[in-house]
Design a protein around this motif. Structure first.
Motif, mmCIF file in Angstrom:
data_model
loop_
_atom_site.group_PDB
_atom_site.id
_atom_site.type_symbol
_atom_site.label_atom_id
_atom_site.label_comp_id
_atom_site.label_asym_id
_atom_site.label_seq_id
_atom_site.Cartn_x
_atom_site.Cartn_y
_atom_site.Cartn_z
ATOM 1 N N LEU A 12 -44.522 -0.478 -9.726
ATOM 2 C CA LEU A 12 -44.525 -0.470 -8.274
ATOM 3 C C LEU A 12 -45.519 -1.512 -7.790
ATOM 4 N N ILE A 13 -45.124 -2.269 -6.790
ATOM 5 C CA ILE A 13 -46.061 -3.182 -6.159
ATOM 6 C C ILE A 13 -46.492 -2.516 -4.866
ATOM 7 N N VAL A 14 -47.792 -2.320 -4.714
ATOM 8 C CA VAL A 14 -48.320 -1.595 -3.561
ATOM 9 C C VAL A 14 -49.496 -2.366 -2.968
ATOM 10 N N SER A 15 -49.873 -2.000 -1.746
ATOM 11 C CA SER A 15 -51.049 -2.606 -1.130
ATOM 12 C C SER A 15 -52.311 -2.095 -1.833
ATOM 13 N N GLU A 16 -53.398 -2.780 -1.612
ATOM 14 C CA GLU A 16 -54.660 -2.362 -2.222
ATOM 15 C C GLU A 16 -55.075 -0.963 -1.750
ATOM 16 N N LYS A 17 -54.907 -0.675 -0.461
ATOM 17 C CA LYS A 17 -55.237 0.662 0.058
ATOM 18 C C LYS A 17 -54.361 1.723 -0.587
ATOM 19 N N GLN A 18 -53.077 1.411 -0.714
ATOM 20 C CA GLN A 18 -52.158 2.363 -1.334
ATOM 21 C C GLN A 18 -52.509 2.559 -2.806
ATOM 22 N N TYR A 19 -52.844 1.478 -3.471
ATOM 23 C CA TYR A 19 -53.246 1.557 -4.868
ATOM 24 C C TYR A 19 -54.410 2.530 -5.036
ATOM 25 N N TYR A 20 -55.448 2.373 -4.217
ATOM 26 C CA TYR A 20 -56.623 3.235 -4.373
ATOM 27 C C TYR A 20 -56.363 4.664 -3.908
ATOM 28 N N ILE A 24 -56.980 7.638 -6.541
ATOM 29 C CA ILE A 24 -57.804 8.825 -6.254
ATOM 30 C C ILE A 24 -56.981 10.088 -6.464
ATOM 31 N N LYS A 25 -55.765 10.094 -5.953
ATOM 32 C CA LYS A 25 -54.884 11.265 -6.105
ATOM 33 C C LYS A 25 -54.692 11.589 -7.586
ATOM 34 N N SER A 26 -54.368 10.585 -8.369
ATOM 35 C CA SER A 26 -54.130 10.793 -9.807
ATOM 36 C C SER A 26 -55.389 11.245 -10.532
ATOM 37 N N PHE A 27 -56.525 10.640 -10.186
ATOM 38 C CA PHE A 27 -57.798 10.975 -10.826
ATOM 39 C C PHE A 27 -58.107 12.464 -10.675
ATOM 40 N N GLY A 47 -62.167 3.552 4.105
ATOM 41 C CA GLY A 47 -60.823 3.052 4.403
ATOM 42 C C GLY A 47 -60.091 2.618 3.147
ATOM 43 N N PHE A 48 -60.430 3.262 2.015
ATOM 44 C CA PHE A 48 -59.861 2.949 0.693
ATOM 45 C C PHE A 48 -60.205 1.526 0.254
ATOM 46 N N ASN A 49 -61.366 1.056 0.673
ATOM 47 C CA ASN A 49 -61.825 -0.293 0.316
ATOM 48 C C ASN A 49 -62.868 -0.176 -0.792
ATOM 49 N N LEU A 50 -62.502 -0.627 -1.983
ATOM 50 C CA LEU A 50 -63.394 -0.561 -3.136
ATOM 51 C C LEU A 50 -64.703 -1.309 -2.892
ATOM 52 N N LYS A 51 -64.644 -2.379 -2.120
ATOM 53 C CA LYS A 51 -65.812 -3.226 -1.903
ATOM 54 C C LYS A 51 -66.563 -2.907 -0.606
ATOM 55 N N ALA A 52 -66.212 -1.794 0.043
ATOM 56 C CA ALA A 52 -66.876 -1.431 1.302
ATOM 57 C C ALA A 52 -68.371 -1.249 1.070
ATOM 58 N N TYR A 53 -69.156 -1.779 2.005
ATOM 59 C CA TYR A 53 -70.614 -1.636 1.929
ATOM 60 C C TYR A 53 -71.144 -1.461 3.345
ATOM 61 N N ILE A 118 -53.098 8.924 5.155
ATOM 62 C CA ILE A 118 -53.023 9.333 3.749
ATOM 63 C C ILE A 118 -51.581 9.567 3.337
ATOM 64 N N ASN A 119 -50.837 10.326 4.159
ATOM 65 C CA ASN A 119 -49.437 10.607 3.837
ATOM 66 C C ASN A 119 -48.605 9.326 3.767
ATOM 67 N N ALA A 120 -48.883 8.391 4.667
ATOM 68 C CA ALA A 120 -48.135 7.125 4.652
ATOM 69 C C ALA A 120 -48.450 6.337 3.372
ATOM 70 N N LEU A 121 -49.709 6.345 2.956
ATOM 71 C CA LEU A 121 -50.088 5.608 1.740
ATOM 72 C C LEU A 121 -49.502 6.247 0.478
ATOM 73 N N LEU A 122 -49.376 7.553 0.473
ATOM 74 C CA LEU A 122 -48.881 8.248 -0.711
ATOM 75 C C LEU A 122 -47.361 8.355 -0.751
ATOM 76 N N ASP A 123 -46.714 8.004 0.334
ATOM 77 C CA ASP A 123 -45.249 8.063 0.405
ATOM 78 C C ASP A 123 -44.665 6.806 -0.218
ATOM 79 N N THR A 124 -44.498 6.857 -1.563
ATOM 80 C CA THR A 124 -44.007 5.674 -2.266
ATOM 81 C C THR A 124 -42.535 5.785 -2.588
#
Length: 124
Positions: A12-20, A24-27, A47-53, A118-124
């Motif tokens: 699946l090709i997904v956005s970075e936010k969707q990926y994270y 998280i869901k899988s983890f 905001g599901f940003n790995l690099k957020a600071y 969240i629901n929109a990101l997880l709706d793959t």
């Protein structure tokens, strides 16, 4: 930016936010835990940003772990820049203090827009 999410059998090709969000869901599901509270925290904190600071609070990553915790993470062999290590440490914090470390974003957790995102990101 698109990333390949390796957990699924089909590519699946997904956005970075969707990926994270999926990461998280899988983890947490893999560990038999409800991922929704942690998804809400990640949505509201980074905001599901790995690099957020956050320059004001010195919180970093998906789960916005405060820099006061970084030496502890290092002693545990965890790297603040690694998404899995961030989730491992977040689970450690949760086991110590439940949701207290993220209480500043609590109002956001229950927002209808948070669940919608969240629901929109997880709706793959």
């Amino acid at each position: 930016m698109t990333l390949l999410f390796p957990i699924f059998a089909s590519a699946l090709i997904v956005s970075e936010k969707q990926y994270y969000a999926l990461y998280i869901k899988s983890f947490f599901e893999y560990r038999g835990l409800d991922p929704l509270p942690f998804l809400k925290i990640a949505r509201c904190e980074s905001g599901f940003n790995l690099k957020a600071y956050n320059n004001d609070t010195h919180d970093s990553g998906l789960m916005q772990i405060n820099k006061l915790h970084w030496p502890i993470m290092k002693k545990m062999g965890l790297d603040i820049k690694d998404p899995e290590d961030q989730l491992i440490y977040s689970l450690y914090l949760y086991n110590l203090n439940r949701y207290t470390p993220w209480s500043a974003s609590k109002k956001c957790w229950d927002s209808p827009s948070t669940l919608k995102v969240i629901n929109a990101l997880l709706d793959t």
